[in-house]
Design a protein around this motif. Sequence first.
Motif, PDB file in Angstrom:
ATOM      1  N   ASN A 174       0.870  -0.936  -0.084  1.00  0.00           N
ATOM      2  CA  ASN A 174      -0.104   0.285  -0.454  1.00  0.00           C
ATOM      3  C   ASN A 174       1.090   0.900   0.358  1.00  0.00           C
ATOM      4  O   ASN A 174       0.282   2.606   0.693  1.00  0.00           O
ATOM      5  N   LYS A 175       1.775   1.183  -0.631  1.00  0.00           N
ATOM      6  CA  LYS A 175       2.794   1.900  -0.576  1.00  0.00           C
ATOM      7  C   LYS A 175       2.796   2.839  -2.118  1.00  0.00           C
ATOM      8  O   LYS A 175       2.658   2.252  -2.754  1.00  0.00           O
ATOM      9  N   TRP A 176       4.018   3.983  -2.539  1.00  0.00           N
ATOM     10  CA  TRP A 176       3.493   5.064  -3.596  1.00  0.00           C
ATOM     11  C   TRP A 176       4.980   3.906  -4.129  1.00  0.00           C
ATOM     12  O   TRP A 176       6.038   4.050  -3.211  1.00  0.00           O
ATOM     13  N   ASP A 177       4.704   3.121  -5.015  1.00  0.00           N
ATOM     14  CA  ASP A 177       5.977   2.775  -6.363  1.00  0.00           C
ATOM     15  C   ASP A 177       6.899   3.464  -7.361  1.00  0.00           C
ATOM     16  O   ASP A 177       5.142   4.200  -7.651  1.00  0.00           O
ATOM     17  N   LEU A 178       7.860   2.948  -8.088  1.00  0.00           N
ATOM     18  CA  LEU A 178       7.917   3.724  -9.515  1.00  0.00           C
ATOM     19  C   LEU A 178       7.775   1.978 -10.131  1.00  0.00           C
ATOM     20  O   LEU A 178       8.279   1.397  -9.449  1.00  0.00           O
ATOM     21  N   ALA A 179       8.564   2.604 -11.611  1.00  0.00           N
ATOM     22  CA  ALA A 179       8.651   1.348 -12.123  1.00  0.00           C
ATOM     23  C   ALA A 179       9.613   0.437 -11.711  1.00  0.00           C
ATOM     24  O   ALA A 179      10.868   1.288 -11.667  1.00  0.00           O
ATOM     25  N   GLY A 180       9.601  -0.703 -11.957  1.00  0.00           N
ATOM     26  CA  GLY A 180      10.785  -1.955 -11.853  1.00  0.00           C
ATOM     27  C   GLY A 180      10.700  -2.920 -11.054  1.00  0.00           C
ATOM     28  O   GLY A 180       9.611  -2.684 -10.329  1.00  0.00           O
ATOM     29  N   GLY A 181      11.803  -3.011 -10.304  1.00  0.00           N
ATOM     30  CA  GLY A 181      11.059  -4.780  -9.548  1.00  0.00           C
ATOM     31  C   GLY A 181      12.766  -5.289 -10.009  1.00  0.00           C
ATOM     32  O   GLY A 181      13.221  -5.124 -10.385  1.00  0.00           O
ATOM     33  N   GLY A 182      12.503  -6.824  -9.557  1.00  0.00           N
ATOM     34  CA  GLY A 182      12.778  -8.173  -9.481  1.00  0.00           C
ATOM     35  C   GLY A 182      14.012  -8.065 -11.053  1.00  0.00           C
ATOM     36  O   GLY A 182      13.486  -8.398 -11.679  1.00  0.00           O
ATOM     37  N   ARG A 183      15.340  -8.727 -11.012  1.00  0.00           N
ATOM     38  CA  ARG A 183      16.444  -9.590 -11.981  1.00  0.00           C
ATOM     39  C   ARG A 183      15.495 -10.308 -12.213  1.00  0.00           C
ATOM     40  O   ARG A 183      15.672 -10.719 -11.498  1.00  0.00           O
ATOM     41  N   GLU A 184      15.596 -11.044 -13.401  1.00  0.00           N
ATOM     42  CA  GLU A 184      15.756 -12.241 -14.151  1.00  0.00           C
ATOM     43  C   GLU A 184      17.064 -12.946 -14.734  1.00  0.00           C
ATOM     44  O   GLU A 184      17.219 -12.352 -15.671  1.00  0.00           O
ATOM     45  N   GLY A 185      17.303 -13.935 -14.924  1.00  0.00           N
ATOM     46  CA  GLY A 185      18.284 -14.642 -15.205  1.00  0.00           C
ATOM     47  C   GLY A 185      19.322 -13.447 -15.367  1.00  0.00           C
ATOM     48  O   GLY A 185      19.191 -12.839 -14.020  1.00  0.00           O
ATOM     49  N   ASP A 186      20.435 -13.281 -16.590  1.00  0.00           N
ATOM     50  CA  ASP A 186      21.262 -12.537 -16.497  1.00  0.00           C
ATOM     51  C   ASP A 186      21.420 -11.542 -17.232  1.00  0.00           C
ATOM     52  O   ASP A 186      21.935 -10.659 -18.001  1.00  0.00           O
ATOM     53  N   GLU A 187      19.899 -10.481 -16.650  1.00  0.00           N
ATOM     54  CA  GLU A 187      19.190  -9.450 -17.260  1.00  0.00           C
ATOM     55  C   GLU A 187      20.900  -8.143 -16.916  1.00  0.00           C
ATOM     56  O   GLU A 187      21.033  -8.667 -15.477  1.00  0.00           O
ATOM     57  N   THR A 188      20.863  -7.308 -17.598  1.00  0.00           N
ATOM     58  CA  THR A 188      21.223  -6.056 -17.150  1.00  0.00           C
ATOM     59  C   THR A 188      20.002  -5.566 -16.616  1.00  0.00           C
ATOM     60  O   THR A 188      19.401  -4.818 -16.012  1.00  0.00           O
ATOM     61  N   PRO A 189      20.813  -4.351 -15.696  1.00  0.00           N
ATOM     62  CA  PRO A 189      20.249  -3.427 -14.806  1.00  0.00           C
ATOM     63  C   PRO A 189      19.047  -2.439 -16.078  1.00  0.00           C
ATOM     64  O   PRO A 189      17.531  -2.375 -15.606  1.00  0.00           O
ATOM     65  N   GLU A 190      19.594  -2.257 -17.244  1.00  0.00           N
ATOM     66  CA  GLU A 190      18.694  -1.530 -18.617  1.00  0.00           C
ATOM     67  C   GLU A 190      17.536  -2.500 -18.681  1.00  0.00           C
ATOM     68  O   GLU A 190      16.176  -1.907 -18.624  1.00  0.00           O
ATOM     69  N   GLN A 191      18.096  -3.989 -19.456  1.00  0.00           N
ATOM     70  CA  GLN A 191      16.576  -5.170 -19.794  1.00  0.00           C
ATOM     71  C   GLN A 191      16.423  -5.284 -18.600  1.00  0.00           C
ATOM     72  O   GLN A 191      14.896  -5.051 -18.721  1.00  0.00           O
ATOM     73  N   CYS A 192      16.617  -5.176 -17.452  1.00  0.00           N
ATOM     74  CA  CYS A 192      15.723  -5.502 -15.741  1.00  0.00           C
ATOM     75  C   CYS A 192      14.434  -3.657 -15.906  1.00  0.00           C
ATOM     76  O   CYS A 192      13.139  -3.838 -15.671  1.00  0.00           O
ATOM     77  N   VAL A 193      15.046  -2.693 -15.820  1.00  0.00           N
ATOM     78  CA  VAL A 193      13.664  -2.238 -15.267  1.00  0.00           C
ATOM     79  C   VAL A 193      13.072  -1.521 -16.688  1.00  0.00           C
ATOM     80  O   VAL A 193      11.973  -1.266 -16.857  1.00  0.00           O
ATOM     81  N   MET A 194      13.777  -2.316 -18.758  1.00  0.00           N
ATOM     82  CA  MET A 194      12.679  -1.942 -19.439  1.00  0.00           C
ATOM     83  C   MET A 194      11.531  -3.662 -19.513  1.00  0.00           C
ATOM     84  O   MET A 194      10.672  -2.547 -19.211  1.00  0.00           O
ATOM     85  N   ARG A 195      12.193  -4.365 -18.739  1.00  0.00           N
ATOM     86  CA  ARG A 195      11.165  -5.840 -18.771  1.00  0.00           C
ATOM     87  C   ARG A 195       9.727  -5.165 -17.931  1.00  0.00           C
ATOM     88  O   ARG A 195       8.963  -4.812 -17.846  1.00  0.00           O
ATOM     89  N   GLU A 196      10.327  -4.801 -16.517  1.00  0.00           N
ATOM     90  CA  GLU A 196       9.076  -4.405 -15.379  1.00  0.00           C
ATOM     91  C   GLU A 196       8.705  -3.446 -15.949  1.00  0.00           C
ATOM     92  O   GLU A 196       7.323  -3.189 -16.319  1.00  0.00           O
ATOM     93  N   THR A 197       8.970  -2.114 -16.553  1.00  0.00           N
ATOM     94  CA  THR A 197       8.327  -0.957 -17.362  1.00  0.00           C
ATOM     95  C   THR A 197       7.119  -1.104 -18.310  1.00  0.00           C
ATOM     96  O   THR A 197       6.033  -0.960 -18.302  1.00  0.00           O
ATOM     97  N   PHE A 198       7.575  -2.327 -18.984  1.00  0.00           N
ATOM     98  CA  PHE A 198       6.654  -3.131 -20.103  1.00  0.00           C
ATOM     99  C   PHE A 198       5.626  -3.346 -19.090  1.00  0.00           C
ATOM    100  O   PHE A 198       4.018  -3.867 -18.977  1.00  0.00           O
ATOM    101  N   GLU A 199       6.443  -3.966 -17.940  1.00  0.00           N
ATOM    102  CA  GLU A 199       5.090  -5.463 -17.720  1.00  0.00           C
ATOM    103  C   GLU A 199       3.925  -4.603 -16.786  1.00  0.00           C
ATOM    104  O   GLU A 199       3.092  -5.297 -16.785  1.00  0.00           O
ATOM    105  N   GLU A 200       4.777  -3.465 -15.914  1.00  0.00           N
ATOM    106  CA  GLU A 200       3.830  -3.021 -14.935  1.00  0.00           C
ATOM    107  C   GLU A 200       2.712  -1.594 -15.730  1.00  0.00           C
ATOM    108  O   GLU A 200       1.533  -1.659 -15.687  1.00  0.00           O
ATOM    109  N   PHE A 201       2.993  -0.989 -17.206  1.00  0.00           N
ATOM    110  CA  PHE A 201       2.397  -0.201 -18.010  1.00  0.00           C
ATOM    111  C   PHE A 201       2.107  -0.297 -19.571  1.00  0.00           C
ATOM    112  O   PHE A 201       2.019   0.667 -19.908  1.00  0.00           O
ATOM    113  N   GLY A 202       2.873  -1.617 -19.319  1.00  0.00           N
ATOM    114  CA  GLY A 202       2.865  -1.331 -21.013  1.00  0.00           C
ATOM    115  C   GLY A 202       3.220  -0.648 -22.172  1.00  0.00           C
ATOM    116  O   GLY A 202       3.549  -0.596 -23.101  1.00  0.00           O
TER     117      GLY A 202
END
Length: 143
Positions: free
Chosen positions: A35-63
């Motif tokens: 119940n807290k305000w959050d920003l896009a992003g989340g946990g790393r999957e596999g061998d993702e780079t930080p950029e790949q992680c945040v881009m995937r999460e942004t797509f999953e969360e906001f399209g």
Amino acid sequence: MNLNKEFSGAKIALLCGDQVLVYLRDDKPSIPFPNKWDLAGGGREGDETPEQCVMRETFEEFGLKIRSSRIVWKRRYDSATLVGEHAYFMAAKVTERELAEIKFGDEGQFWQLMTTSEFINHPDAIPQLQVRLAAYLSEGRRQ
């Protein structure tokens, strides 16, 4: 040492003018920061780079598909949820057109835009992200 192998997740401040895209986390006691305000992003999957992680999460969360070339600031921090781990915080600009095309995912209650000042001072925002956004605003814009 390859810093990309030394991180657990990534978050990104998606900024449109003086506003930031936020969402209200689910109100489930089993998750971090319920119940807290959050920003896009989340946990790393596999061998993702930080950029790949945040881009995937942004797509999953906001399209939203954000290219890594649009990231204007990046910093490594201690993880907010995993002791001894690290996480990345980034910032990128988004357009009003992109915001109008958001397709909210199945995590969280709802999304909205909040002024950066409102997020930084909000009593129900995730504290570590408030500090990190403030750091970007004070340091990142000068670079």
